[in-house]
Write an enzyme that holds these catalytic residues in place. Structure first.
Site, PDB file in Angstrom:
ATOM      1  N   THR A  94       0.877  -1.160   0.000  1.00  0.00           N
ATOM      2  CA  THR A  94       0.000   0.000   0.000  1.00  0.00           C
ATOM      3  C   THR A  94       0.913   1.208   0.000  1.00  0.00           C
ATOM      4  O   THR A  94       2.041   1.122   0.477  1.00  0.00           O
ATOM      5  CB  THR A  94      -0.843   0.067   1.299  1.00  0.00           C
ATOM      6  OG1 THR A  94      -1.217  -1.245   1.681  1.00  0.00           O
ATOM      7  CG2 THR A  94      -2.068   0.917   1.113  1.00  0.00           C
ATOM      8  N   GLY A  98      -5.676  -6.043   5.153  1.00  0.00           N
ATOM      9  CA  GLY A  98      -6.887  -5.239   5.016  1.00  0.00           C
ATOM     10  C   GLY A  98      -8.116  -5.740   5.745  1.00  0.00           C
ATOM     11  O   GLY A  98      -8.882  -4.952   6.296  1.00  0.00           O
TER      12      GLY A  98
END
Lengths: 308, 308
Positions: free
Chosen positions: A174, A228
């Site tokens: 990310t 996530g």
């Protein structure tokens, strides 16, 4: 110390193991982080907005092929790219996010357009790409995103029937940025290519306002990186903000509690970057490392990869 | 008063204006709410789980053609159905959600499968439908979802170039349920067909954990209904939970603050249903009305549409 403006960035929590990291590779990462930090910092120095700064940082990180966002994104189970991104304005609580786009060169740019130019917050898939076309956002062929490293990872993940992280040794791919501008406004942005060999249509926390991305001028701006699913269930970014607003915790204490206590108990590995309205910065992570950088006002930039 | 178990349900905030409501129509809505409430209540009475209860309620509401979820869902701009749903377990903070599915008879059933049978929390579009096929979840043709009323609304919305709500006079089409079971566990579920003539790929708050759906045994279970974009930006469901956990507010006070103060200031119309660990129930809304029902323990069921 508090400053009138500041910025923090990340290129993902969890890193290549020190044993596998070469000096040359480490330089590439460090240079990329420094360049991105500098792009955002220049905007803040010139009196620009935190929104413009976080967007510029994330564009820079998306363009760098070793981070899992934009160019260099990982491949899903079907061998395709599916990218997610979000951006949020702490002043107005306006937000824009997109999920599962495969042809947008810079997903964070599209997220900003959703915020600025649509009546919606969250657009997915082909609908998001159609909006990108209407808005004239740059589209590219799939080959643009291709990197040999990601292709090999995908082949390996397919062989092992595993959903894999960014690096084979646990990296949450990310990128993100948070900033406070001289006008006192906070902003946050996050972008990701997701997980290697992930199921088609899987969405993590990055494009979810409150989970992977959040900004509120009353408290802080946050961008997360990690596994996530856990960040979604723990509503991580908003939780840090609520601990500050409702319980009176400092930014650092709120971040530590969420990342090093609550997330650890839930089993969620990763980290986040955060900045508050006074310019305090926190960069907590419960993983081996986190590609990260920050700069407070005119202090020197600090860029780190491992715990030290 | 507190009870050992309880359940609350909604069929959307904002209702048909009293002037346009007939006795016959009102009976249909009331009967549908009573039947759904009763399905969930029977499970709780028999010692079943809050998760099973909220799923059963939402299935019942999805099957009722006048609510905007499952059969009776509104049409998007392209004349297609795109449904979202979520479910969350307050004990484990496990959650499952799906977005933009078009052929799943009961979206909440698929959300439950994502929670129970996948390693992911959030699956979208064709990827979610592929998972539905693998799981043997019932798929139906598009004609199953068709209702004449929704088709006319869509035609009208197309003509006016407007994204429209459930009824022409402002109705946020969502259904949801929250429950506390005799084992002390909370659960929440939400399902929606979205907004008429919405942009292809638009996702609201319903499938977003923390925004439209949330449950935590430390605090409460919440299901929201309203103008999704505002609920996303305000992270509504998690905010109620944080106000209770970090600020010590009662369920009712937390709900009132979020729905009748914070959301109103942001411009967000809608409401929510909530139940806490003691069985207290709150059903706040800042709209004209909210299709709703609740039952605490063995007390009689209460079903309402308008403010009174």
């Amino acid at each position: 110390m508090t400053t009138s403006f500041g910025i923090a960035i990340h290129g993902g929590a969890g890193t290549i193991l020190r044993s596998a990291m070469t000096d040359a590779l480490q330089s590439q990462y460090t240079n990329a982080l420094e360049a991105a930090l500098s792009a955002g910092h220049a905007i803040l120095m010139a009196g620009g907005s935190s929104l413009d700064a976080v967007e510029a940082v994330v564009v820079s990180l998306e363009d760098f092929p070793l981070f899992n966002a934009g160019k260099g994104s990982v491949l899903n189970h079907e061998g395709k790219y599916e990218m997610d991104a979000a951006i949020m304005c702490g002043k107005s609580l306006a937000a824009g996010a997109i999920g599962a786009v495969s042809s947008v060169k810079n997903p964070v740019v599209l997220a900003r357009r959703v915020m600025d130019k649509s009546e919606h917050v969250l657009l997915f898939g082909a609908g998001a790409e159609q909006f990108a076309t209407e808005q004239g956002v740059t589209l590219v062929d799939q080959e643009y995103f291709y990197t040999e490293g990601r292709f090999s990872q995908w082949q390996e993940a397919l062989k092992l029937h595993k959903v894999m992280l960014d690096h084979s040794d646990k990296k949450f791919g990310t990128v993100g940025a948070v900033a406070l501008d001289i006008h006192g406004n906070l902003a946050a942005a996050t972008s990701t290519g997701g997980m290697t060999n992930k199921r088609y249509g899987r969405v993590g926390d990055s494009p979810v306002i409150g989970a992977g991305t959040y900004a509120d001028n009353k408290t802080c701006a946050i961008s997360c990186t990690g596994h996530g699913e856990y960040f979604l269930r723990a509503v991580v970014a908003h939780d840090v903000s609520c601990l500050m607003e409702y319980k009176g915790l400092s930014l650092q204490d709120a971040c530590d509690l969420v990342v090093n206590d609550k997330l650890v108990k839930l089993g969620g590995e990763g980290g986040l970057i955060a900045i508050d309205t006074l310019g305090n910065i926190a960069l907590p992570f419960n993983s081996e490392g986190m590609y990260r950088g920050s700069r407070s006002g005119i202090d020197p930039a600090v860029v780190r990869i491992y715990k030290d």
